[in-house]
Design a protein around this motif. Structure first.
Motif, mmCIF file in Angstrom:
data_model
loop_
_atom_site.group_PDB
_atom_site.id
_atom_site.type_symbol
_atom_site.label_atom_id
_atom_site.label_comp_id
_atom_site.label_asym_id
_atom_site.label_seq_id
_atom_site.Cartn_x
_atom_site.Cartn_y
_atom_site.Cartn_z
ATOM 1 N N LEU A 19 17.191 -23.873 -77.074
ATOM 2 C CA LEU A 19 16.633 -22.870 -75.890
ATOM 3 C C LEU A 19 17.766 -22.225 -75.178
ATOM 4 C CD1 LEU A 19 13.755 -25.163 -74.511
ATOM 5 C CD2 LEU A 19 13.632 -23.288 -75.886
ATOM 6 N N ASP A 20 19.058 -23.043 -74.986
ATOM 7 C CA ASP A 20 19.969 -22.057 -74.206
ATOM 8 C C ASP A 20 20.392 -20.900 -74.987
ATOM 9 O OD1 ASP A 20 20.848 -23.942 -76.681
ATOM 10 O OD2 ASP A 20 22.959 -24.100 -75.673
ATOM 11 N N LYS A 21 20.373 -21.068 -76.339
ATOM 12 C CA LYS A 21 20.837 -19.823 -77.235
ATOM 13 C C LYS A 21 19.666 -18.839 -77.089
ATOM 14 C CE LYS A 21 23.987 -22.565 -80.079
ATOM 15 N NZ LYS A 21 24.244 -22.915 -81.339
ATOM 16 N N LEU A 22 18.587 -19.205 -76.986
ATOM 17 C CA LEU A 22 17.504 -18.469 -77.078
ATOM 18 C C LEU A 22 17.047 -17.632 -75.402
ATOM 19 C CD1 LEU A 22 14.896 -20.256 -79.310
ATOM 20 C CD2 LEU A 22 16.126 -18.425 -80.021
ATOM 21 N N GLN A 23 17.935 -18.070 -74.657
ATOM 22 C CA GLN A 23 17.576 -17.658 -73.196
ATOM 23 C C GLN A 23 17.549 -16.133 -73.095
ATOM 24 O OE1 GLN A 23 19.058 -20.123 -69.992
ATOM 25 N NE2 GLN A 23 18.545 -18.450 -68.239
ATOM 26 N N PRO A 24 18.347 -15.293 -73.651
ATOM 27 C CA PRO A 24 18.506 -14.102 -73.391
ATOM 28 C C PRO A 24 16.989 -13.509 -74.035
ATOM 29 C CG PRO A 24 20.614 -14.570 -74.112
ATOM 30 C CD PRO A 24 19.538 -15.717 -74.424
ATOM 31 N N ASN A 39 2.046 -16.861 -60.712
ATOM 32 C CA ASN A 39 2.607 -18.286 -60.446
ATOM 33 C C ASN A 39 3.235 -18.813 -62.073
ATOM 34 O OD1 ASN A 39 -0.045 -18.125 -61.538
ATOM 35 N ND2 ASN A 39 -0.311 -20.391 -61.381
ATOM 36 N N VAL A 40 2.803 -17.976 -62.954
ATOM 37 C CA VAL A 40 3.091 -18.296 -64.462
ATOM 38 C C VAL A 40 4.466 -17.733 -64.409
ATOM 39 C CG1 VAL A 40 2.609 -17.838 -66.747
ATOM 40 C CG2 VAL A 40 0.724 -18.291 -65.263
ATOM 41 N N SER A 41 4.550 -16.402 -64.041
ATOM 42 C CA SER A 41 6.014 -15.801 -64.348
ATOM 43 C C SER A 41 7.054 -16.256 -63.224
ATOM 44 C CB SER A 41 5.832 -14.385 -64.053
ATOM 45 O OG SER A 41 7.018 -13.775 -63.920
ATOM 46 N N GLY A 42 6.549 -16.797 -62.191
ATOM 47 C CA GLY A 42 7.662 -17.452 -61.295
ATOM 48 C C GLY A 42 8.126 -18.678 -61.791
ATOM 49 N N GLN A 43 7.227 -19.775 -62.500
ATOM 50 C CA GLN A 43 7.555 -20.824 -63.034
ATOM 51 C C GLN A 43 8.665 -20.592 -64.301
ATOM 52 O OE1 GLN A 43 6.742 -24.433 -62.129
ATOM 53 N NE2 GLN A 43 8.810 -24.282 -63.124
ATOM 54 N N CYS A 44 8.274 -19.616 -65.000
ATOM 55 C CA CYS A 44 9.121 -19.500 -66.215
ATOM 56 C C CYS A 44 10.596 -18.792 -65.614
ATOM 57 C CB CYS A 44 8.545 -18.160 -66.909
ATOM 58 S SG CYS A 44 7.077 -18.905 -68.060
ATOM 59 N N LEU A 49 16.498 -19.523 -64.243
ATOM 60 C CA LEU A 49 17.372 -19.566 -63.370
ATOM 61 C C LEU A 49 18.301 -20.815 -63.488
ATOM 62 C CD1 LEU A 49 15.854 -17.768 -60.517
ATOM 63 C CD2 LEU A 49 17.629 -16.870 -61.723
ATOM 64 N N GLN A 50 17.463 -22.079 -63.669
ATOM 65 C CA GLN A 50 18.361 -23.384 -63.675
ATOM 66 C C GLN A 50 19.279 -23.448 -64.889
ATOM 67 O OE1 GLN A 50 15.382 -26.352 -63.541
ATOM 68 N NE2 GLN A 50 14.193 -25.406 -61.820
ATOM 69 N N GLY A 51 18.846 -22.435 -66.070
ATOM 70 C CA GLY A 51 19.596 -22.582 -67.122
ATOM 71 C C GLY A 51 18.912 -23.321 -68.356
ATOM 72 N N LEU A 52 18.669 -22.908 -69.432
ATOM 73 C CA LEU A 52 17.988 -23.416 -70.411
ATOM 74 C C LEU A 52 18.775 -24.567 -71.027
ATOM 75 C CD1 LEU A 52 15.329 -20.876 -71.803
ATOM 76 C CD2 LEU A 52 15.065 -22.814 -69.883
ATOM 77 N N HIS A 53 18.349 -25.553 -71.681
ATOM 78 C CA HIS A 53 19.233 -26.659 -72.203
ATOM 79 C C HIS A 53 18.466 -26.824 -73.661
ATOM 80 C CE1 HIS A 53 21.416 -27.241 -68.826
ATOM 81 N NE2 HIS A 53 20.449 -27.444 -68.115
ATOM 82 N N PRO A 54 19.231 -27.043 -74.673
ATOM 83 C CA PRO A 54 18.555 -27.802 -76.090
ATOM 84 C C PRO A 54 17.282 -28.771 -75.769
ATOM 85 C CG PRO A 54 21.008 -27.629 -76.454
ATOM 86 C CD PRO A 54 20.601 -27.494 -74.783
ATOM 87 N N ARG A 55 16.487 -28.711 -76.275
ATOM 88 C CA ARG A 55 15.354 -29.659 -76.245
ATOM 89 C C ARG A 55 15.293 -30.394 -77.635
ATOM 90 N NH1 ARG A 55 11.647 -31.111 -72.313
ATOM 91 N NH2 ARG A 55 9.774 -32.071 -73.445
ATOM 92 N N ALA A 56 15.194 -31.887 -77.708
ATOM 93 C CA ALA A 56 15.200 -32.635 -78.642
ATOM 94 C C ALA A 56 13.806 -32.528 -79.230
ATOM 95 C CB ALA A 56 15.639 -34.040 -78.147
ATOM 96 N N MET A 57 13.530 -32.451 -80.256
ATOM 97 C CA MET A 57 12.293 -32.926 -81.027
ATOM 98 C C MET A 57 12.433 -33.955 -82.116
ATOM 99 S SD MET A 57 11.297 -28.811 -81.530
ATOM 100 C CE MET A 57 12.726 -28.640 -82.999
#
Length: 64
Positions: A19-24, A39-44, A49-57
């Motif tokens: 996700l970090d590499k896909l953030q842009p 509310n949907v746009s705001g949550q995203c 803004l917090q910065g995405l991190h890789p997500r384990a699957m």
């Protein structure tokens, strides 16, 4: 609570969604959808803004 049964050792393969590499691209996609509810746009936007991190699957691997 443990059952008292012996432990079973399993092999696991863990993949990560980068996700970090896909953030842009995710930012551009979200920005292009002005029709989303606030509310949907705001949550995203908050997550971005917090910065995405890789997500384990993680998936169990049974050797088959």
């Amino acid at each position: 609570m443990l059952s008292g049964s012996p432990l079973i050792k399993n092999r696991r393969t863990t993949g990560f969604l980068p996700l970090d590499k896909l953030q842009p691209k995710l930012q551009a996609y979200i920005d292009s959808h002005k029709e989303w509810k606030a509310n949907v746009s705001g949550q995203c936007q908050s997550w971005l803004l917090q910065g995405l991190h890789p997500r384990a699957m993680t998936r169990d691997w049974n050797g088959a």
